[in-house]
Design a protein around this motif. Structure first.
Motif, PDB file in Angstrom:
ATOM      1  N   UNK A  16      -5.140  35.066 -16.129  1.00  0.00           N
ATOM      2  CA  UNK A  16      -5.676  35.695 -15.015  1.00  0.00           C
ATOM      3  C   UNK A  16      -6.097  34.795 -13.843  1.00  0.00           C
ATOM      4  N   UNK A  17      -6.452  33.443 -14.030  1.00  0.00           N
ATOM      5  CA  UNK A  17      -6.605  32.582 -13.132  1.00  0.00           C
ATOM      6  C   UNK A  17      -5.186  32.526 -12.381  1.00  0.00           C
ATOM      7  N   UNK A  18      -4.249  32.221 -13.127  1.00  0.00           N
ATOM      8  CA  UNK A  18      -2.890  32.027 -12.459  1.00  0.00           C
ATOM      9  C   UNK A  18      -2.550  33.210 -11.639  1.00  0.00           C
ATOM     10  N   UNK A  19      -2.737  34.447 -12.244  1.00  0.00           N
ATOM     11  CA  UNK A  19      -2.479  35.577 -11.388  1.00  0.00           C
ATOM     12  C   UNK A  19      -3.049  35.603 -10.268  1.00  0.00           C
ATOM     13  N   UNK A  20      -4.294  35.437 -10.119  1.00  0.00           N
ATOM     14  CA  UNK A  20      -5.348  35.505  -8.875  1.00  0.00           C
ATOM     15  C   UNK A  20      -4.740  34.673  -7.794  1.00  0.00           C
ATOM     16  N   UNK A  21      -4.432  33.481  -8.243  1.00  0.00           N
ATOM     17  CA  UNK A  21      -4.075  32.454  -7.391  1.00  0.00           C
ATOM     18  C   UNK A  21      -2.548  32.715  -6.762  1.00  0.00           C
ATOM     19  N   UNK A  22      -1.925  33.157  -7.721  1.00  0.00           N
ATOM     20  CA  UNK A  22      -0.369  33.621  -7.246  1.00  0.00           C
ATOM     21  C   UNK A  22      -0.611  34.732  -6.160  1.00  0.00           C
ATOM     22  N   UNK A  23      -1.079  35.687  -6.493  1.00  0.00           N
ATOM     23  CA  UNK A  23      -1.320  36.885  -5.513  1.00  0.00           C
ATOM     24  C   UNK A  23      -2.394  36.905  -4.455  1.00  0.00           C
ATOM     25  N   UNK A  24      -3.104  35.928  -4.418  1.00  0.00           N
ATOM     26  CA  UNK A  24      -4.259  35.527  -3.519  1.00  0.00           C
ATOM     27  C   UNK A  24      -5.189  36.766  -3.425  1.00  0.00           C
ATOM     28  N   UNK A  25      -5.724  36.900  -4.955  1.00  0.00           N
ATOM     29  CA  UNK A  25      -6.606  38.246  -5.442  1.00  0.00           C
ATOM     30  C   UNK A  25      -7.804  37.728  -5.521  1.00  0.00           C
ATOM     31  N   UNK A  26      -8.902  38.667  -5.882  1.00  0.00           N
ATOM     32  CA  UNK A  26     -10.115  38.370  -6.561  1.00  0.00           C
ATOM     33  C   UNK A  26     -10.273  39.116  -7.812  1.00  0.00           C
ATOM     34  N   UNK A  27     -11.069  38.539  -8.868  1.00  0.00           N
ATOM     35  CA  UNK A  27     -11.227  38.903  -9.944  1.00  0.00           C
ATOM     36  C   UNK A  27     -11.552  40.564  -9.970  1.00  0.00           C
TER      37      UNK A  27
END
Length: 255
Positions: A16-27
């Protein structure tokens, strides 16, 4: 339509942490997380293989978040404190933090982690199927001597101590915060005597042949014994080449 991406990670949280960083998203934008392939570890976590996670991220919340950020920025502009107030606040905070740190500075104590070293040594012996008793002694800060006793002592020593060296190297790899030495019923002292004789023999060979002499790979402790012997010959120079566990000694005449 939402974004769906695949992430490799050792855990769901890491994915989840990697996905949020890649997509520049929030939890808040995470819609669903599916574990497609489990992560695995081998030999007590020394070797690891990441799992695969499918993560769905909502696009709709992005707009709301952008509006929220813009609104917050507007509020911040209206409530920006004066430069003088900010400076005084920082200086007071700095002085307070320094005083608290000075008062609450912990007292460093010497901790004996012999039980931790013993448990890991037993775990490793059980894994390779050897029946040996483990005795651990603390030499000095973060340095421990592991003595092994039992019916399988010949197996753990191996030819010229090679198996013992490998066991010691692996145990140190598993306990990176410590320096571990492993011995089997006084084998290393006998080995040291053999190494001293080898050092003398190779030194004489280098003097007679006027050529560089390369020894077989050795662990740091054994190389140290050879260096000490060869350093007694003023005409010779000695140094190590390669990387552990295949680092070896070279003996040659000084130029």
């Amino acid at each position: 339509m939402n974004n769906v991406i695949e992430i490799k990670a050792m855990s769901k949280e890491q994915a989840i942490t990697r996905a949020l960083k890649r997509m520049e998203a929030t939890p808040e934008q995470i819609v669903k997380v599916v574990e497609k392939q489990k992560s695995r570890s081998f030999i007590f976590g020394l070797f690891e293989k990441e799992g695969i996670y499918e993560i769905e991220i909502s696009k709709e919340i992005v707009k709301k978040e952008e509006e929220k950020v813009q609104h917050t920025q507007g509020e911040e502009k209206r409530e920006v404190p004066k430069k003088k107030e900010v400076k005084e606040h920082r200086e007071n905070h700095k002085e307070k933090t320094h005083t608290e740190h000075k008062k609450e500075q912990p007292v460093v104590e010497s901790v004996d982690n012999s039980k931790v070293v013993e448990a890991k040594a037993k775990e490793l012996l059980e894994y390779i199927g050897l029946n040996l008793r483990v005795d651990v002694n603390k030499i000095h800060e973060r340095t421990y001597l592991v003595n092994l006793y039992g019916e399988d002592n010949g197996i753990i020593i191996g030819k010229k101590g090679k198996t013992l060296n490998s066991f010691e190297y692996l145990l140190n790899s598993l306990l990176k915060d410590y320096r571990i030495e492993v011995d089997v019923e006084g084998f290393k002292e006998k080995r040291n005597e053999t190494l001293r004789e080898l050092g003398k023999k190779m030194a004489e060979k280098a003097l007679k042949s006027n050529k560089a002499v390369r020894l077989n790979p050795m662990p740091p402790r054994e190389r140290k014994v050879i260096h000490e012997i060869v350093n007694k010959y003023p005409e010779l120079d000695t140094f190590s080449e390669g990387r552990d566990p295949k680092r070896y000694i070279v003996i040659k005449r000084k130029k």
